[in-house]
Design a protein around this motif. Structure first.
Motif, PDB file in Angstrom:
ATOM      1  N   ASP A  27      14.229 -21.800 -26.861  1.00  0.00           N
ATOM      2  CA  ASP A  27      15.409 -21.091 -26.358  1.00  0.00           C
ATOM      3  C   ASP A  27      15.497 -19.670 -26.927  1.00  0.00           C
ATOM      4  N   MET A  28      15.317 -19.549 -28.240  1.00  0.00           N
ATOM      5  CA  MET A  28      15.474 -18.229 -28.861  1.00  0.00           C
ATOM      6  C   MET A  28      14.274 -17.325 -28.546  1.00  0.00           C
ATOM      7  N   GLY A  29      13.068 -17.876 -28.597  1.00  0.00           N
ATOM      8  CA  GLY A  29      11.873 -17.083 -28.301  1.00  0.00           C
ATOM      9  C   GLY A  29      11.933 -16.510 -26.890  1.00  0.00           C
ATOM     10  N   CYS A  47       3.522 -17.140 -27.073  1.00  0.00           N
ATOM     11  CA  CYS A  47       2.825 -18.430 -26.963  1.00  0.00           C
ATOM     12  C   CYS A  47       3.757 -19.536 -27.422  1.00  0.00           C
ATOM     13  N   ASP A  48       3.405 -20.749 -27.046  1.00  0.00           N
ATOM     14  CA  ASP A  48       4.037 -21.934 -27.617  1.00  0.00           C
ATOM     15  C   ASP A  48       2.872 -22.824 -28.050  1.00  0.00           C
ATOM     16  N   LEU A  49       3.049 -24.112 -28.108  1.00  0.00           N
ATOM     17  CA  LEU A  49       1.932 -24.980 -28.472  1.00  0.00           C
ATOM     18  C   LEU A  49       0.854 -24.874 -27.391  1.00  0.00           C
ATOM     19  N   GLU A  51      -0.770 -26.868 -25.641  1.00  0.00           N
ATOM     20  CA  GLU A  51      -0.633 -27.707 -24.430  1.00  0.00           C
ATOM     21  C   GLU A  51       0.391 -27.132 -23.432  1.00  0.00           C
ATOM     22  N   LYS A  52       1.181 -26.140 -23.863  1.00  0.00           N
ATOM     23  CA  LYS A  52       2.165 -25.571 -22.927  1.00  0.00           C
ATOM     24  C   LYS A  52       1.676 -24.243 -22.338  1.00  0.00           C
ATOM     25  N   TYR A  53       0.416 -23.890 -22.632  1.00  0.00           N
ATOM     26  CA  TYR A  53      -0.090 -22.573 -22.238  1.00  0.00           C
ATOM     27  C   TYR A  53      -0.009 -22.346 -20.727  1.00  0.00           C
ATOM     28  N   SER A  84       9.250 -18.024 -34.043  1.00  0.00           N
ATOM     29  CA  SER A  84      10.528 -18.551 -33.554  1.00  0.00           C
ATOM     30  C   SER A  84      10.394 -20.055 -33.328  1.00  0.00           C
ATOM     31  N   VAL A  85      10.060 -20.745 -34.417  1.00  0.00           N
ATOM     32  CA  VAL A  85       9.792 -22.191 -34.339  1.00  0.00           C
ATOM     33  C   VAL A  85      10.805 -22.950 -35.199  1.00  0.00           C
ATOM     34  N   GLU A  86      10.777 -24.274 -35.134  1.00  0.00           N
ATOM     35  CA  GLU A  86      11.675 -25.111 -35.927  1.00  0.00           C
ATOM     36  C   GLU A  86      11.487 -24.799 -37.416  1.00  0.00           C
ATOM     37  N   ALA A  87      12.591 -24.790 -38.158  1.00  0.00           N
ATOM     38  CA  ALA A  87      12.508 -24.495 -39.593  1.00  0.00           C
ATOM     39  C   ALA A  87      11.578 -25.485 -40.308  1.00  0.00           C
ATOM     40  N   THR A 111      13.915 -18.264 -38.149  1.00  0.00           N
ATOM     41  CA  THR A 111      14.507 -19.525 -38.597  1.00  0.00           C
ATOM     42  C   THR A 111      15.902 -19.300 -39.180  1.00  0.00           C
ATOM     43  N   SER A 112      16.757 -20.316 -39.008  1.00  0.00           N
ATOM     44  CA  SER A 112      18.163 -20.221 -39.440  1.00  0.00           C
ATOM     45  C   SER A 112      18.310 -20.420 -40.939  1.00  0.00           C
ATOM     46  N   VAL A 113      17.246 -20.867 -41.593  1.00  0.00           N
ATOM     47  CA  VAL A 113      17.276 -21.054 -43.042  1.00  0.00           C
ATOM     48  C   VAL A 113      16.012 -20.391 -43.579  1.00  0.00           C
ATOM     49  N   ALA A 236      23.456 -28.772 -28.084  1.00  0.00           N
ATOM     50  CA  ALA A 236      22.315 -27.948 -28.501  1.00  0.00           C
ATOM     51  C   ALA A 236      21.264 -28.824 -29.189  1.00  0.00           C
ATOM     52  N   LYS A 237      20.266 -28.177 -29.784  1.00  0.00           N
ATOM     53  CA  LYS A 237      19.142 -28.950 -30.339  1.00  0.00           C
ATOM     54  C   LYS A 237      19.443 -29.404 -31.772  1.00  0.00           C
ATOM     55  N   TRP A 238      19.238 -30.678 -32.010  1.00  0.00           N
ATOM     56  CA  TRP A 238      19.560 -31.262 -33.322  1.00  0.00           C
ATOM     57  C   TRP A 238      18.817 -30.558 -34.450  1.00  0.00           C
ATOM     58  N   HIS A 239      17.550 -30.136 -34.192  1.00  0.00           N
ATOM     59  CA  HIS A 239      16.741 -29.611 -35.300  1.00  0.00           C
ATOM     60  C   HIS A 239      17.301 -28.310 -35.860  1.00  0.00           C
ATOM     61  N   VAL A 240      18.025 -27.560 -35.017  1.00  0.00           N
ATOM     62  CA  VAL A 240      18.590 -26.292 -35.489  1.00  0.00           C
ATOM     63  C   VAL A 240      19.605 -26.589 -36.606  1.00  0.00           C
TER      64      VAL A 240
HETATM   65  N1  LIG Z   1      19.225 -22.206 -30.981  1.00  0.00           N
HETATM   66  C1  LIG Z   1      20.002 -21.406 -31.712  1.00  0.00           C
HETATM   67  O1  LIG Z   1      21.227 -21.328 -31.502  1.00  0.00           O
HETATM   68  C2  LIG Z   1      19.388 -20.574 -32.786  1.00  0.00           C
HETATM   69  C3  LIG Z   1      18.199 -20.944 -33.388  1.00  0.00           C
HETATM   70  N2  LIG Z   1      17.666 -20.190 -34.390  1.00  0.00           N
HETATM   71  C4  LIG Z   1      16.410 -20.565 -35.031  1.00  0.00           C
HETATM   72  O2  LIG Z   1      15.354 -20.141 -34.185  1.00  0.00           O
HETATM   73  C5  LIG Z   1      14.241 -21.028 -34.274  1.00  0.00           C
HETATM   74  C6  LIG Z   1      13.907 -21.517 -32.870  1.00  0.00           C
HETATM   75  O3  LIG Z   1      15.030 -22.202 -32.368  1.00  0.00           O
HETATM   76  P1  LIG Z   1      15.156 -22.599 -30.829  1.00  0.00           P
HETATM   77  O4  LIG Z   1      14.460 -21.606 -29.983  1.00  0.00           O
HETATM   78  O5  LIG Z   1      16.578 -22.902 -30.584  1.00  0.00           O
HETATM   79  O6  LIG Z   1      14.344 -23.982 -30.858  1.00  0.00           O
HETATM   80  P2  LIG Z   1      13.378 -24.580 -29.745  1.00  0.00           P
HETATM   81  O7  LIG Z   1      13.094 -25.991 -30.129  1.00  0.00           O
HETATM   82  O8  LIG Z   1      13.979 -24.336 -28.403  1.00  0.00           O
HETATM   83  O9  LIG Z   1      12.073 -23.667 -29.879  1.00  0.00           O
HETATM   84  C7  LIG Z   1      11.059 -23.797 -30.828  1.00  0.00           C
HETATM   85  C8  LIG Z   1       9.747 -23.755 -30.075  1.00  0.00           C
HETATM   86  O10 LIG Z   1       8.658 -23.560 -30.973  1.00  0.00           O
HETATM   87  C9  LIG Z   1       7.612 -24.438 -30.542  1.00  0.00           C
HETATM   88  N3  LIG Z   1       6.627 -24.639 -31.581  1.00  0.00           N
HETATM   89  C10 LIG Z   1       6.622 -25.535 -32.601  1.00  0.00           C
HETATM   90  N4  LIG Z   1       5.497 -25.424 -33.310  1.00  0.00           N
HETATM   91  C11 LIG Z   1       4.754 -24.449 -32.724  1.00  0.00           C
HETATM   92  C12 LIG Z   1       3.455 -23.904 -32.963  1.00  0.00           C
HETATM   93  N5  LIG Z   1       2.716 -24.345 -33.961  1.00  0.00           N
HETATM   94  N6  LIG Z   1       3.014 -22.928 -32.168  1.00  0.00           N
HETATM   95  C13 LIG Z   1       3.765 -22.470 -31.147  1.00  0.00           C
HETATM   96  N7  LIG Z   1       4.986 -22.966 -30.845  1.00  0.00           N
HETATM   97  C14 LIG Z   1       5.472 -23.938 -31.628  1.00  0.00           C
HETATM   98  C15 LIG Z   1       8.370 -25.678 -30.162  1.00  0.00           C
HETATM   99  O11 LIG Z   1       7.582 -26.626 -29.475  1.00  0.00           O
HETATM  100  P3  LIG Z   1       8.032 -28.203 -29.586  1.00  0.00           P
HETATM  101  O12 LIG Z   1       9.422 -28.280 -29.007  1.00  0.00           O
HETATM  102  O13 LIG Z   1       7.008 -28.908 -28.784  1.00  0.00           O
HETATM  103  O14 LIG Z   1       8.024 -28.535 -31.053  1.00  0.00           O
HETATM  104  C16 LIG Z   1       9.483 -25.066 -29.326  1.00  0.00           C
HETATM  105  O15 LIG Z   1       9.076 -24.811 -28.004  1.00  0.00           O
HETATM  106  C17 LIG Z   1      14.667 -22.162 -35.212  1.00  0.00           C
HETATM  107  O16 LIG Z   1      14.134 -21.949 -36.487  1.00  0.00           O
HETATM  108  C18 LIG Z   1      16.193 -22.057 -35.215  1.00  0.00           C
HETATM  109  O17 LIG Z   1      16.745 -22.522 -36.427  1.00  0.00           O
HETATM  110  C19 LIG Z   1      18.260 -19.016 -34.799  1.00  0.00           C
HETATM  111  C20 LIG Z   1      19.410 -18.584 -34.209  1.00  0.00           C
HETATM  112  C21 LIG Z   1      20.097 -19.358 -33.189  1.00  0.00           C
END
Ligand SMILES: NC(=O)C1=CN([C@@H]2O[C@H](COP(=O)(O)OP(=O)(O)OC[C@H]3O[C@@H](n4cnc5c(N)ncnc54)[C@H](OP(=O)(O)O)[C@@H]3O)[C@@H](O)[C@H]2O)C=CC1
Ligand SMILES: O=C(O)C(=O)Cc1ccc(O)cc1
Length: 465
Positions: A27-29, A47-49, A51-53, A84-87, A111-113, A236-240
């Motif tokens: 979402d943020m990326g 880019c993302d992972l 497999e999502k290319y 811009s990935v999970e913390a 990352t948020s932390v 929203a997403k639990w991991h955030v």
């Molecule tokens: N959402 C929010 O309100 C906010 C979020 N943030 C921070 O921003 C970051 C991203 O959050 P958000 O965009 O919401 O989360 P998302 O889960 O939407 O995005 C994270 C993306 O990164 C991908 N990813 C994971 N590992 C890799 C890798 N090795 N290479 C490439 N891509 C990878 C994930 O894939 P997969 O899902 O398959 O793991 C996913 O598509 C987090 O750290 C969050 O704490 C900061 C401000 C606001």
């Protein structure tokens, strides 16, 4: 080691612009890529992972944003790279792609932390890379305009900060300069403990099997904020939320204090210890807001922007339910508002000055949460009736019990650092509320916009005077 602005950049409109890379197209990326592109940035690789290319290639075909197979490809080509990935994944991600970082590039994380991000960058990035990190203090669906954008200059020459400021100028955000450590301290006080309050309300409603908007007793005035923001968080997403609570070394103490405040106040309620409860609540009011007993609150002096002054009339426009007049009045006066009493008690115990945090780095959610606390506490009459209800009301007490149990449950979950349990707790309650997410997030976004616009207008007026 690092020389002034290396990096070759891309030429756009005659000026050399840094090539931007974003790793993680969630979402943020996505929001960053699209807004930067719309704002006239140079080349943007994403880019993302792996497999999502191909899906990414399709999504971004003909947009001017270039999808690449993985973080190695993005890192090799980009002058400014944002992870811009999970913390919880930042360590593994930087370990893998960090060594491919272009010589002399500048690296950031979203990352948020920041504790895990800092460690990952220090451990895995080549020494020739600068680190100027970021954190947009709002979700992807909120305008970037006027919102705080934290900039952390961790290492490398100062001109990299200027480069980052230039890149993000099109966001029209308000730059806030903090260190990594200051960031985690501030966000523990603003985000982590605020989310704990809303998560606990949601769990309590879920465990009571009650949709607040179907029981007239909940949805009017400040209850509108409680319901809309709770649903917004659960949609929203639990991991955030898990990441910023579990991985922030400063957050546990705040969340534990919130649970302790809720249970201690609740014990005074059920023991009918009115004097002690009153002393504690009025004492917290004075410590946090500076208003002496019986003094109407809401005057100047609470912070740079003054009090928030939420109005019932504005809030009622965003109600999910249909609360009727007389019923609304009756119910409004009989609510203990334990979640808010506990919040102000928690701020008082921890010596937190919420308005000061709001001025530095408040999120929209935090601003609304202070707004509802201020609403309850600024009127001695309303606060008195809330304390009275806490002692004598029996209608809301089952909800208060659920709330205390929920707050303790979230606190323990965060303290044990259990991501799986956090996810289960979060997703179970999210499923309960899911049918109303669409409506609540739309209403919540409108509510945030209306209230933030009003705040901005007030600040501009007071600055002009
Ligand atoms: N959402 C929010 O309100 C906010 C979020 N943030 C921070 O921003 C970051 C991203 O959050 P958000 O965009 O919401 O989360 P998302 O889960 O939407 O995005 C994270 C993306 O990164 C991908 N990813 C994971 N590992 C890799 C890798 N090795 N290479 C490439 N891509 C990878 C994930 O894939 P997969 O899902 O398959 O793991 C996913 O598509 C987090 O750290 C969050 O704490 C900061 C401000 C606001
Ligand atoms: O405003 C809040 O607290 C939100 O819930 C949105 C949010 C979530 C995570 C962030 O890192 C920044 C903002």
């Amino acid at each position: 080691m690092i020389s002034e602005s290396q990096g070759s950049g891309s030429r756009a409109n005659g000026a050399v612009k840094p090539v931007i890379g974003i790793i993680g197209m969630g979402d943020m990326g996505r929001m960053y890529a699209r807004r930067l592109h719309a704002g006239g940035a140079g080349m943007i690789y994403v880019c993302d992972l792996p497999e999502k290319y191909s899906a990414l290639q399709e999504e971004f075909a003909d947009t001017g944003i270039i999808a690449l197979p993985d973080g190695h490809a993005v890192s090799r080509l980009s002058d400014f790279i944002v992870y811009s990935v999970e913390a919880a994944h930042i360590g593994a991600c930087v370990k893998e792609y960090g060594p491919s970082t272009k010589v002399g590039a500048t690296v950031a994380g979203q990352t948020s932390v920041k504790a895990p991000e800092k460690q990952a960058f220090e451990t895995y990035l080549p020494q020739d890379c600068a680190v100027v990190s970021l954190h947009s203090l709002h979700g992807p669906g909120v305008t970037t305009e006027g919102q705080p954008l934290i900039i952390i200059h961790h290492r490398g020459p100062k001109d990299r900060v200027t480069m980052v400021e230039d890149i993000f100028r099109c966001f029209k955000s308000r730059y806030v300069y903090l260190s990594y450590e200051e960031h985690d301290m501030v966000t523990a006080n603003t985000q982590a403990v605020t989310h704990a309050a809303f998560l606990s309300m949601g769990t309590a409603w879920h465990k009571s099997s009650a949709y607040p908007w179907e029981t007239t007793r909940y949805v009017s005035g400040v209850e509108v904020v409680k319901v809309n923001i709770t649903l917004r968080i659960y949609s929203a997403k639990w991991h955030v939320y898990a990441g910023l609570a579990i991985l922030n070394p400063a957050a546990q103490a705040q969340i534990q204090q919130y649970a302790r405040s809720a249970s201690e106040l609740f014990k005074l309620m059920v023991q009918n210890k009115g004097d002690e409860l009153g002393e504690r609540v009025w004492g917290a009011r004075e410590k946090v807001f500076g208003w002496t007993r019986d003094q109407e609150g809401g005057g100047e002096g609470e912070g740079r922007r003054g009090p928030i002054l939420l109005s019932e009339d504005v809030l009622d426009q965003f109600s999910l339910g249909k609360a009727g007049g007389a019923e609304k009045e009756r119910e409004r006066s009989s609510n203990s508002h334990l979640s808010l009493l506990a919040m102000v008690d928690c701020w008082a115990k921890l010596g937190i000055r919420p308005y000061e945090h709001l001025d530095v780095a408040g999120t929209p959610v935090f601003m609304l949460w202070i707004g509802v606390a201020e609403y309850l506490f600024r009127s001695p009459a309303l606060l008195t009736s809330s304390i009275q209800a806490a002692l004598s009301d029996r209608i809301h007490r089952p909800d208060d019990i659920e709330f205390v149990v929920a707050a303790r449950g979230w606190s323990e979950c965060v303290t044990f650092g259990n991501f799986d349990l956090y996810r289960t707790r979060f997703e179970e309650t999210a499923a309960f509320f899911a049918p109303r997410f669409e409506e609540a997030t739309k209403l919540g976004s409108k509510m945030i916009k209306v209230i933030q616009d009003a705040q901005r207008a007030k600040t501009e007026t007071s600055e002009a005077q």
